[in-house]
Scaffold this active site. Sequence first.
Site, short mmCIF file in Angstrom:
data_model
loop_
_atom_site.label_atom_id
_atom_site.label_comp_id
_atom_site.label_asym_id
_atom_site.label_seq_id
_atom_site.Cartn_x
_atom_site.Cartn_y
_atom_site.Cartn_z
N LYS A 1 18.74 5.02 37.68
CA LYS A 1 17.28 4.89 37.61
C LYS A 1 16.56 6.11 38.21
O LYS A 1 17.16 6.91 38.93
CB LYS A 1 16.86 3.60 38.31
CG LYS A 1 17.37 2.34 37.59
CD LYS A 1 16.82 1.08 38.25
CE LYS A 1 17.27 -0.16 37.51
NZ LYS A 1 16.67 -1.39 38.09
N TYR B 1 13.44 -3.96 28.67
CA TYR B 1 13.26 -5.05 29.63
C TYR B 1 12.43 -6.20 29.08
O TYR B 1 11.86 -6.97 29.85
CB TYR B 1 12.61 -4.51 30.91
CG TYR B 1 13.57 -3.79 31.83
CD1 TYR B 1 14.64 -4.46 32.42
CD2 TYR B 1 13.41 -2.44 32.13
CE1 TYR B 1 15.52 -3.81 33.28
CE2 TYR B 1 14.28 -1.78 32.99
CZ TYR B 1 15.33 -2.49 33.57
OH TYR B 1 16.19 -1.86 34.43
N ARG C 1 29.13 -4.66 37.73
CA ARG C 1 28.18 -5.45 38.53
C ARG C 1 28.67 -5.57 39.97
O ARG C 1 27.87 -5.52 40.91
CB ARG C 1 27.97 -6.83 37.90
CG ARG C 1 27.14 -6.72 36.63
CD ARG C 1 26.74 -8.06 36.09
NE ARG C 1 25.73 -8.74 36.90
CZ ARG C 1 24.45 -8.41 36.93
NH1 ARG C 1 24.00 -7.39 36.23
NH2 ARG C 1 23.61 -9.09 37.68
N THR D 1 21.07 -7.25 43.45
CA THR D 1 19.86 -6.60 42.92
C THR D 1 19.02 -6.01 44.05
O THR D 1 18.50 -4.89 43.94
CB THR D 1 19.01 -7.63 42.13
OG1 THR D 1 19.83 -8.20 41.12
CG2 THR D 1 17.80 -6.98 41.50
N ASN E 1 16.09 0.17 42.89
CA ASN E 1 17.45 -0.21 43.29
C ASN E 1 18.54 0.65 42.66
O ASN E 1 19.68 0.21 42.48
CB ASN E 1 17.68 -1.71 43.05
CG ASN E 1 17.55 -2.09 41.58
OD1 ASN E 1 17.22 -1.25 40.75
ND2 ASN E 1 17.81 -3.34 41.27
N HIS F 1 21.06 0.14 37.00
CA HIS F 1 21.05 -1.09 36.20
C HIS F 1 22.41 -1.23 35.54
O HIS F 1 23.00 -0.23 35.13
CB HIS F 1 19.97 -1.02 35.11
CG HIS F 1 20.12 -2.12 34.09
ND1 HIS F 1 19.60 -3.38 34.28
CD2 HIS F 1 20.77 -2.16 32.90
CE1 HIS F 1 19.93 -4.15 33.24
NE2 HIS F 1 20.63 -3.43 32.39
N GLU G 1 22.44 -4.13 24.93
CA GLU G 1 21.96 -2.96 25.69
C GLU G 1 22.65 -1.67 25.26
O GLU G 1 22.01 -0.62 25.18
CB GLU G 1 22.13 -3.22 27.19
CG GLU G 1 21.23 -4.35 27.67
CD GLU G 1 21.27 -4.56 29.17
OE1 GLU G 1 22.06 -3.88 29.87
OE2 GLU G 1 20.49 -5.40 29.66
P1 CMP Z 1 17.77 -4.51 36.86
O1 CMP Z 1 19.20 -4.83 37.05
O2 CMP Z 1 17.41 -3.22 36.25
O3 CMP Z 1 17.09 -5.70 36.00
C1 CMP Z 1 15.72 -6.02 36.09
C2 CMP Z 1 15.05 -5.31 37.22
O4 CMP Z 1 13.84 -5.86 37.62
C3 CMP Z 1 15.92 -5.38 38.44
O5 CMP Z 1 17.06 -4.58 38.28
C4 CMP Z 1 14.97 -4.95 39.53
O6 CMP Z 1 14.92 -3.56 39.69
C5 CMP Z 1 13.65 -5.44 38.97
N1 CMP Z 1 13.18 -6.55 39.78
C6 CMP Z 1 13.73 -7.75 39.90
N2 CMP Z 1 13.00 -8.51 40.74
C7 CMP Z 1 11.97 -7.74 41.14
C8 CMP Z 1 10.87 -7.96 41.99
N3 CMP Z 1 10.71 -9.14 42.62
N4 CMP Z 1 10.00 -6.97 42.17
C9 CMP Z 1 10.16 -5.78 41.52
N5 CMP Z 1 11.19 -5.52 40.69
C10 CMP Z 1 12.08 -6.49 40.51
#
Ligand code: CMP
Length: 139
Positions: free
Chosen positions: A11, A51, A87, A93, A114, A117, A128
Amino acid sequence: MAVERTLSIIKPDAVEQNNIGNILAMIQGAGLKIIGMRMLHLSRAQAEGFYEVHKDRPFFGELVEFMTRGPVVVSVLESDDAVARYRNLMGATDPVEADKGTIRKAYGTDIGENACHGSDSVENAKIEVGYFFPEYLLR
Ligand code: CMP
């Protein structure tokens, strides 16, 4: 065990912090083979489409904003049980909850930023991988 493919995205936060190489080394160290890779700056439409499953979540706007902030590295990873293997390597997450030795523990900041993904199921991995690499889908 089945050979699977999964999609990884490094990311914008991890790209900005110069962690592409560190994360790719962790991926390879975990036995995942990188079989396709592109660096690109997602458009708003690409991020919203990717997304879409989260479009009604309160964080959707923030997520799209973040994912379009700068370039990302998308890659297709292959190994036995690639989806679960990646994962496990990414960790929870929310980096605060991620185990030591995971990518998000090492390089993530918070639940929004984070670092990476990964597809969450074999079924979603196919969708995906096809989103960015239609030519890489296992037939
Ligand atoms: P990802 O695995 O990319 O899948 C969806 C993304 O949404 C997740 O990682 C997070 O980066 C983001 N995400 C999930 N929950 C929250 C949250 N409460 N606030 C902001 N971003 C979120």
